[in-house]
Design a protein around this motif. Structure first.
Motif, short mmCIF file in Angstrom:
data_model
loop_
_atom_site.label_atom_id
_atom_site.label_comp_id
_atom_site.label_asym_id
_atom_site.label_seq_id
_atom_site.Cartn_x
_atom_site.Cartn_y
_atom_site.Cartn_z
N TYR A 1 -9.80 55.26 33.95
CA TYR A 1 -8.41 54.83 34.01
C TYR A 1 -7.67 55.64 35.06
CZ TYR A 1 -9.58 52.93 29.41
OH TYR A 1 -10.17 52.25 28.38
N VAL A 2 -6.84 54.96 35.85
CA VAL A 2 -5.94 55.65 36.76
C VAL A 2 -4.52 55.44 36.23
CG1 VAL A 2 -5.00 55.71 39.09
CG2 VAL A 2 -7.46 55.39 38.75
N ASP A 3 -3.89 56.53 35.88
CA ASP A 3 -2.56 56.48 35.24
C ASP A 3 -2.52 55.44 34.12
OD1 ASP A 3 -1.46 58.55 36.67
OD2 ASP A 3 -0.71 57.28 38.28
N GLY A 4 -3.54 55.45 33.30
CA GLY A 4 -3.58 54.59 32.12
C GLY A 4 -4.10 53.19 32.35
N GLU A 5 -4.35 52.80 33.59
CA GLU A 5 -4.84 51.43 33.85
C GLU A 5 -6.35 51.46 34.14
OE1 GLU A 5 -4.53 48.47 33.13
OE2 GLU A 5 -3.16 47.54 34.57
N ASP A 6 -7.07 50.60 33.43
CA ASP A 6 -8.52 50.48 33.64
C ASP A 6 -8.79 50.06 35.09
OD1 ASP A 6 -11.23 49.46 33.61
OD2 ASP A 6 -11.04 49.21 31.42
N ILE A 7 -9.68 50.76 35.77
CA ILE A 7 -9.90 50.47 37.19
C ILE A 7 -10.49 49.07 37.41
CG2 ILE A 7 -10.12 52.87 37.95
CD1 ILE A 7 -13.21 52.36 38.12
N ARG A 8 -11.01 48.44 36.33
CA ARG A 8 -11.51 47.07 36.49
C ARG A 8 -10.35 46.09 36.68
NH1 ARG A 8 -15.48 46.96 31.47
NH2 ARG A 8 -13.77 48.25 30.68
N PHE A 9 -9.11 46.50 36.33
CA PHE A 9 -7.95 45.67 36.63
C PHE A 9 -7.38 46.02 38.01
CE2 PHE A 9 -7.66 45.58 31.89
CZ PHE A 9 -7.85 44.22 31.74
N LEU A 10 -7.93 47.06 38.62
CA LEU A 10 -7.47 47.49 39.95
C LEU A 10 -8.58 47.14 40.94
CD1 LEU A 10 -6.02 50.89 38.65
CD2 LEU A 10 -4.73 48.81 39.21
N PRO B 1 -3.66 58.19 44.13
CA PRO B 1 -2.76 59.02 44.94
C PRO B 1 -2.59 60.44 44.39
CG PRO B 1 -1.50 57.49 43.60
CD PRO B 1 -2.95 57.19 43.35
N ASP B 2 -2.01 61.29 45.21
CA ASP B 2 -1.67 62.64 44.77
C ASP B 2 -0.79 62.58 43.53
OD1 ASP B 2 -2.94 64.37 46.47
OD2 ASP B 2 -1.43 64.15 48.05
N GLY B 3 -1.03 63.48 42.63
CA GLY B 3 -0.20 63.56 41.42
C GLY B 3 -0.61 62.58 40.34
N ALA B 4 -1.55 61.70 40.63
CA ALA B 4 -1.99 60.74 39.62
C ALA B 4 -2.90 61.42 38.60
CB ALA B 4 -2.71 59.58 40.28
N GLU B 5 -3.20 60.67 37.53
CA GLU B 5 -4.10 61.20 36.51
C GLU B 5 -5.27 60.22 36.37
OE1 GLU B 5 -2.44 63.21 32.85
OE2 GLU B 5 -3.33 61.43 31.94
N LEU B 6 -6.47 60.74 36.51
CA LEU B 6 -7.67 59.90 36.34
C LEU B 6 -8.38 60.34 35.07
CD1 LEU B 6 -10.11 58.75 39.06
CD2 LEU B 6 -11.03 59.82 37.00
N SER B 7 -8.61 59.38 34.16
CA SER B 7 -9.27 59.71 32.90
C SER B 7 -10.62 59.03 32.80
CB SER B 7 -8.41 59.25 31.70
OG SER B 7 -7.16 59.89 31.73
N ILE B 8 -11.63 59.80 32.42
CA ILE B 8 -12.96 59.26 32.17
C ILE B 8 -13.12 59.24 30.65
CG2 ILE B 8 -15.44 59.61 32.51
CD1 ILE B 8 -14.63 61.27 35.05
N VAL B 9 -13.25 58.04 30.08
CA VAL B 9 -13.20 57.91 28.62
C VAL B 9 -14.38 57.07 28.11
CG1 VAL B 9 -11.77 57.19 26.66
CG2 VAL B 9 -10.67 57.97 28.75
N PRO B 10 -15.17 57.61 27.18
CA PRO B 10 -16.24 56.79 26.61
C PRO B 10 -15.65 55.61 25.84
CG PRO B 10 -16.46 59.12 25.99
CD PRO B 10 -15.12 58.95 26.61
N ALA B 11 -16.34 54.47 25.85
CA ALA B 11 -15.90 53.31 25.09
C ALA B 11 -16.04 53.59 23.59
CB ALA B 11 -16.75 52.09 25.46
N ILE B 12 -15.08 53.12 22.80
CA ILE B 12 -15.19 53.29 21.35
C ILE B 12 -14.94 51.98 20.62
CG2 ILE B 12 -14.70 55.74 21.29
CD1 ILE B 12 -11.85 54.88 20.31
N ALA B 13 -15.27 51.98 19.34
CA ALA B 13 -15.22 50.75 18.57
C ALA B 13 -13.80 50.29 18.30
CB ALA B 13 -15.93 50.99 17.23
N GLY B 14 -13.69 49.06 17.90
CA GLY B 14 -12.37 48.48 17.68
C GLY B 14 -12.08 48.20 16.23
N GLY B 15 -10.84 47.91 15.95
CA GLY B 15 -10.47 47.59 14.59
C GLY B 15 -9.02 47.21 14.45
#
Lengths: 91, 415
Positions: free
Chosen positions: A60-69, A77-91
């Motif tokens: 995710y880049v600033d909370g948006e999944d990169i598959r939507f980008l 960009p500078d100052g952004a936040e990139l998160s690497i997050v394992p997929a988890i189950a839903g409910g």
């Protein structure tokens, strides 16, 4: 100038237990390459052999999944936040 | 005697001990509970199962607990009914409804998974539990946590139905609404789970939680006289339920408890406004392209389904298919089930009913095949989804009643 990367628990062994690391801006692919230089083996943990992001990892880049980008070509960009997050189950 | 052995990665096969774990540390894939099936086969027979109290714990050897359950003792054992009137309406002569709208304690199939997860959290001596939820899991985790005396931290999307919020907060759960959709909530929940030593039902308790869904399949087979149906239609959100129902049927086959081999064709149902797994199946792929959900079926509104890859693979491999339906079709499905069978289901049930009708129209399910439709939630929780005419108000006089009833009869015949 740099941006913040959130490292998930299973990858912190590579980052000396750092929860977050700072790295120079660029595309997601650039950032993964830089992380791999700093922490050898990092990219292989996140990407498959063909270079695509592993099926059970989301980036995710600033909370948006990169598959939507622009996937790995997404500019982070500078100052952004990139998160690497394992997929988890839903409910 | 212990039958649950540990956890194993679905993709790379790496084994993990019994502990709170979100997924494989190597490849991040989901973990599966492993059992000693030979030992289970020696103790579990149809007679033993039938002799036990009616609840999902009839199948306890096939669930990943080591101790006796303390909460959710009455969960499961929901009705399987022959749906003749619904069948006539949609052209199916051998149609059954598995009705988890009346599950205990919180009226959805999530009572099965939450019962396993909260008991496991107690075994692990975790100090609190939590989950990310589209509503039904929130209700169930909050209720079972209250019964277990554990604090519950529950994260929900901020657009959830009011009834599902009330039915969570009432149990004293600490509820936080997050701006965004379920996928945003889920991502935040994963990050919270890394910072706090709690048992998050769908994160670090996921390998245990998801096993509870198998009991939906066990019960269907038992209720059909130890047979698997020819076809089953299951709603899909994250994609876990559909894979676990099938795993449940295959386990019974492996244990020699079924009359025949399992050849069940598995059909997945989603809303058109959130159909990433249906989309993959129709493309002939297991590759999930995430979507931004926009549907009244909020309990199925997961745009990035973690188990979508395995669900799509299972559906294709079983000879089944996947379909989606629009919001108006979902509402029609809810009404049709209510007016033919007297069962008021939530939006997810409207999805499965409407998709079943579509699959029969398409000829994918034959009119005389034994098909089971999964009804996973209760309509009282999503009343806003169905707009109905208000009842006429009259003075307490017989003439006014006679006039009003004429109007209502005309309205009813115009359905």
């Amino acid at each position: 100038m740099s941006l913040k990367i959130n490292i998930p628990t299973p990858l912190r062994r590579l980052t000396g237990n750092a929860e977050t690391v700072e790295i120079e801006a660029g595309t997601v692919a650039d950032i993964l390459a830089r992380l791999d230089l700093r922490y050898p083996g990092f990219r292989d943990r996140v990407c498959e052999e063909g270079g695509q992001v592993r099926r059970f990892i989301n980036i995710y880049v600033d909370g948006e999944d990169i598959r939507f980008l622009d996937n790995l070509s997404t500019a982070v960009p500078d100052g952004a936040e990139l998160s690497i997050v394992p997929a988890i189950a839903g409910g | 005697m212990r039958f649950f052995e540990g956890l194993k990665c679905r993709e790379c096969g790496r084994r993990y001990p019994k502990q709170p774990t979100a997924g494989c540390e190597d490849c991040f894939a989901p973990l599966e509970a492993e059992y000693d099936y030979d030992a289970i086969a020696r103790v579990l027979s149809r007679e033993v199962i039938a002799s036990r109290e009616k609840s999902l714990w009839r199948f306890r050897e096939l669930l990943p607990l080591d101790d006796a359950p303390l909460v959710g003792r009455a969960s499961g054992a929901t009705p399987l009914i022959r749906a003749e009137r619904l069948g006539r309406a949609i052209g199916a002569s051998n149609l059954y409804i598995k009705n988890d709208a009346v599950n205990s304690p919180t009226l959805s199939f999530k009572d099965r998974v939450s019962a396993v997860a909260i008991n496991k959290a107690r075994e692990f001596k975790l100090e609190a539990v939590g989950c990310a939820s589209t509503g039904n899991l929130a209700n169930s985790v909050a209720a079972n946590a209250a019964a277990a005396g554990l604090p519950a931290y529950i994260l929900i999307p901020d657009n959830l139905e009011p009834a599902k919020i009330t039915a969570t907060s009432i149990y004293g759960a600490r509820v936080i609404a997050v701006r965004g959709n379920y996928d945003d909530v889920n991502r935040l929940c994963t990050q919270i789970a890394e910072r706090h030593p709690w048992g998050f039902v769908n994160v670090n308790l996921r390998p245990y939680y998801s096993e509870g869904s198998k009991t939906f399949g066990y019960e269907i087979a038992e209720q059909l006289g130890w047979r698997a149906p020819a076809a089953i239609v299951v709603p899909m959100a994250g994609g876990s339920l559909i894979t676990k129902v099938h795993k449940g049927l295959k386990e019974l086959e492996r244990l020699g408890l079924l009359e025949e081999e399992v050849h069940t064709r598995v059909y997945g149902a989603q809303a058109a406004g959130c159909n990433p797994i249906v989309d993959a199946v129709k493309r002939g792929s297991c590759d999930i392209r995430p979507v931004k959900p926009d549907t009244i079926a909020k309990s199925l509104a997961i745009g990035n389904p973690a188990d979508g890859y395995h669900a799509a693979g299972l559906i294709a491999g079983s000879g089944g298919w996947a379909e989606d339906v629009t919001d108006p079709e979902i509402v029609d499905g809810i009404r049709l089930l209510a007016r033919t069978e007297g069962i008021f289901t939530e939006t997810a049930g409207g999805v499965t009913v409407a998709v079943t009708r579509k699959l029969i129209e398409q000829g994918r399910i034959q009119p005389d095949e034994l098909v089971v439709v999964a009804i996973t939630g209760n309509g009282l929780k999503t009343q806003d989804a169905v707009e109905l005419a208000r009842p006429p108000v009259i003075e307490p006089r017989i003439a006014q009643f006679e006039r009003a009833i004429t109007g209502l009869t005309a309205r009813a015949s115009g359905i």
